[in-house]
Design an enzyme around this catalytic site. Structure first.
Site, short mmCIF file in Angstrom:
data_model
loop_
_atom_site.label_atom_id
_atom_site.label_comp_id
_atom_site.label_asym_id
_atom_site.label_seq_id
_atom_site.Cartn_x
_atom_site.Cartn_y
_atom_site.Cartn_z
N HIS A 299 -8.26 2.99 -3.65
CA HIS A 299 -8.99 3.66 -1.90
C HIS A 299 -10.16 4.83 -3.02
O HIS A 299 -9.70 5.86 -3.91
CB HIS A 299 -7.99 4.04 -1.30
CG HIS A 299 -7.52 3.27 -0.03
ND1 HIS A 299 -6.83 3.10 0.88
CD2 HIS A 299 -6.77 1.93 -0.84
CE1 HIS A 299 -6.68 1.95 0.67
NE2 HIS A 299 -5.98 1.45 0.34
N TYR B 78 1.34 -2.75 4.96
CA TYR B 78 1.54 -1.07 4.32
C TYR B 78 2.63 -0.63 4.49
O TYR B 78 3.46 -0.18 5.40
CB TYR B 78 0.65 -0.29 5.49
CG TYR B 78 0.06 -1.30 5.93
CD1 TYR B 78 -1.79 -0.42 5.30
CD2 TYR B 78 -1.31 -2.12 6.91
CE1 TYR B 78 -2.94 -0.99 5.12
CE2 TYR B 78 -2.49 -2.57 6.62
CZ TYR B 78 -3.43 -1.75 6.08
OH TYR B 78 -4.74 -2.60 6.47
N GLU C 154 0.71 -1.01 0.02
CA GLU C 154 -0.31 -0.38 0.02
C GLU C 154 0.74 1.31 0.07
O GLU C 154 1.81 1.49 1.14
CB GLU C 154 -0.82 -0.04 1.38
CG GLU C 154 -1.89 0.99 0.72
CD GLU C 154 -2.44 0.94 2.54
OE1 GLU C 154 -3.71 -0.25 2.43
OE2 GLU C 154 -2.46 1.81 3.14
N PHE D 91 1.10 5.47 -0.38
CA PHE D 91 0.07 7.04 -0.20
C PHE D 91 0.39 7.95 -1.52
O PHE D 91 1.65 8.31 -1.25
CB PHE D 91 -0.54 7.36 0.99
CG PHE D 91 0.71 7.94 2.04
CD1 PHE D 91 0.88 9.34 1.61
CD2 PHE D 91 1.19 7.32 2.73
CE1 PHE D 91 2.55 9.80 2.35
CE2 PHE D 91 2.88 8.05 2.85
CZ PHE D 91 3.42 8.77 2.97
N ARG E 181 -15.79 3.77 4.18
CA ARG E 181 -16.29 5.23 4.88
C ARG E 181 -15.15 6.74 4.78
O ARG E 181 -15.58 7.98 3.89
CB ARG E 181 -16.90 5.36 5.70
CG ARG E 181 -17.38 6.39 6.92
CD ARG E 181 -18.07 6.53 8.15
NE ARG E 181 -16.94 6.74 8.30
CZ ARG E 181 -16.67 6.97 9.52
NH1 ARG E 181 -17.78 6.67 10.99
NH2 ARG E 181 -15.54 7.46 10.46
#
Length: 489
Positions: free
Chosen positions: A98, A293, A38, A40, A128
């Protein structure tokens, strides 16, 4: 390709990065381990460039997929979409993006889904999302969704089976249910499990868990999921400890970190050891999937994997619309710094002969004496030319200008080579009329050709600039861009 299909293929003993030998997900000894990373979105342009370089190195180890986060409050939406596209189509790794409900009306959600669909991406992690920066609680916006369950239902309802949908699982319950003592009540834990089953029943086909540091808690979570009828694969999320200020960890881990908390290297080494032992225990229980991660860092994640360095072949396209292609485009224009990173060591090979002559490793040029003799007209032919002898413009250099003293340079002009249809070629030719400094030559397989360069003209792609005080050699056309077209006249 959908990630769930890769996991099922690996479980059936097939290729986790290709074709399946069967369906389902088992824990047999024949099943292969599926691992993933993962990332970001970085906060700076340089950070994005560096991330692509890092992805390239990490994808070398053949992860089955990589995912990219959306950002709190949708703060990185456009950047996430751009990075996801490049991951899928330039890095050529199966990409999961995501997607959150925070600050996202349905129109923006559909716009994001249509964008990744058009880019050949088939995997979404439906969340969410965290509250926007400066807010403590999630607030549903007008025209948006209130939870991940609504998002899963919407994706399945509107897009059918195109997307593989992943949802988050929480071995210790969702953070909103964690009390001040760091634990959720048993009632809240089971409520969270029931909600997870609702997401799966609504169309999610894969669960990736929140990070944890107690493997027994994860194994209990998996068993509890199975007890209530959740049968889809559950992928453990592992985050290597890189510093002492890690989030909640068991007491024994805190005790192990305390004596070394001021030694970053020791903490990182312990994090690698802990992550490795966690993965070993998980695999020993028949779970053959691991999601790392990375926090955009590579060393700890790769050290945990200890993957064998397979001989790497050209990565095939992962875009669902291009999987049958056997040619991979390289869009260096999108990744100039990555290109520099890839080629920075070229002056070391072979023996430094291809780089800067000022480099201390620059090798001797004795192998090229024959080329020197050819350029002086003393050799009739060479491996670099299909023609016999020197051409008139080169003879002019020898007879009137000379090659100059040592210390000169040779330049290579940029040019393009590509295939196109006759209609597109006609459009290019028409456009070139407005740009006289652009030259082109187009040829088809039958040998017919067209060009805006006459047979007697010189169109230099390579030219030399001798040392200071000498005249430039063969520099005509040095500001031109040569376009070469290959098929379809």
């Amino acid at each position: 390709m959908k990630v769930i299909d890769k996991i099922r293929a690996a479980a059936a003993g097939g290729d986790a990065n290709g074709s399946a030998n069967g369906n389902g997900c088992d824990s047999s000894s024949n099943s292969k381990v599926v691992f993933s990373f993962e990332f970001f979105p970085p906060k700076t342009e340089d950070g994005v460039d560096n991330l692509f370089e890092r992805m390239d190195r990490m994808v070398f180890h053949n992860p089955s997929f990589c995912d990219i986060t959306w950002g709190a409050g949708g703060s990185t939406a456009d950047l996430t979409l751009d990075i996801a596209n490049k991951m899928q189509n330039i890095i050529c790794v199966e990409t999961m993006m995501h997607l959150t409900c925070t600050n996202m009306p349905v129109e923006k959600i559909d716009q994001a889904l249509e964008t990744i669909k058009s880019n050949g991406i088939q995997n979404v992690l439906a969340l969410r999302g965290d509250p926007p920066h400066g807010q403590d609680k999630f607030v549903q916006i007008q025209g948006g969704f209130s939870c991940a369950l609504d998002l899963v239902k919407h994706i399945r309802s509107k897009y059918g089976d195109y997307f593989g949908i992943t949802v988050a699982g929480y071995p210790e319950a969702h953070p909103d249910m964690i009390g001040s003592d760091g634990f959720a009540t048993l009632e809240d834990y089971h409520k969270d499990l029931a909600y997870l089953k609702q997401k799966v029943d609504a169309g999610a086909d894969l669960i990736v868990t929140q990070l944890f540091y107690d493997t027994d808690i994860f194994l209990k979570f998996v068993n509890d999921c199975r007890q209530i009828g959740i049968t889809c694969p559950i992928v453990p999320g592992i985050m290597p400890i890189n510093n002492y200020k890690a989030s909640y960890v068991p007491a024994e881990v805190t005790a192990a970190l305390e004596p070394i908390k001021d030694n970053e290297e020791a903490v990182r080494a312990y994090g690698i050891h802990l992550g490795t032992e966690m993965c070993k225990k998980i695999l020993a229980h028949g779970i053959k999937t691991v999601h790392l991660y990375t926090l955009n860092m590579e060393k700890s994640a790769l050290a945990i994997l200890m993957s064998p360095r397979y001989k790497r072949t050209m990565a095939p396209p992962t875009n669902v619309f291009r999987v049958k292609e056997d040619v991979r485009p390289i869009f260096w224009a999108n990744r100039p710094k990555s290109y520099l990173s890839r080629t920075i060591g070229w002056d070391q090979y072979p023996h430094g002969r291809w780089g800067d002559s000022r480099n201390p490793s620059y090798g001797a040029l004795s192998d090229y004496q024959k080329f020197k003799v050819y350029c002086l007209g003393k050799l009739k032919s060479s491996p670099w030319s299909e023609l016999d002898g020197l051409q008139p413009e080169t003879k002019i250099i020898n007879e009137h200008l000379g090659w100059g003293r040592p210390g000169g340079y040779v330049y290579q002009k940029a040019y393009l080579e590509f295939f196109c249809s006759k209609d597109k070629l006609n459009a290019i030719v028409d456009k070139c009329k407005s740009f006289p400094f652009v030259t082109y030559i187009a040829v088809n397989k039958g040998g017919s050709w067209i060009s805006n360069v006459a047979l007697t003209d010189v169109n230099a792609v390579t030219w030399g600039l001798p040392s200071k005080g000498d005249y430039p050699a063969n520099c005509c056309g040095s500001r031109q861009l040569q376009c070469v077209e290959g098929r379809g006249i």
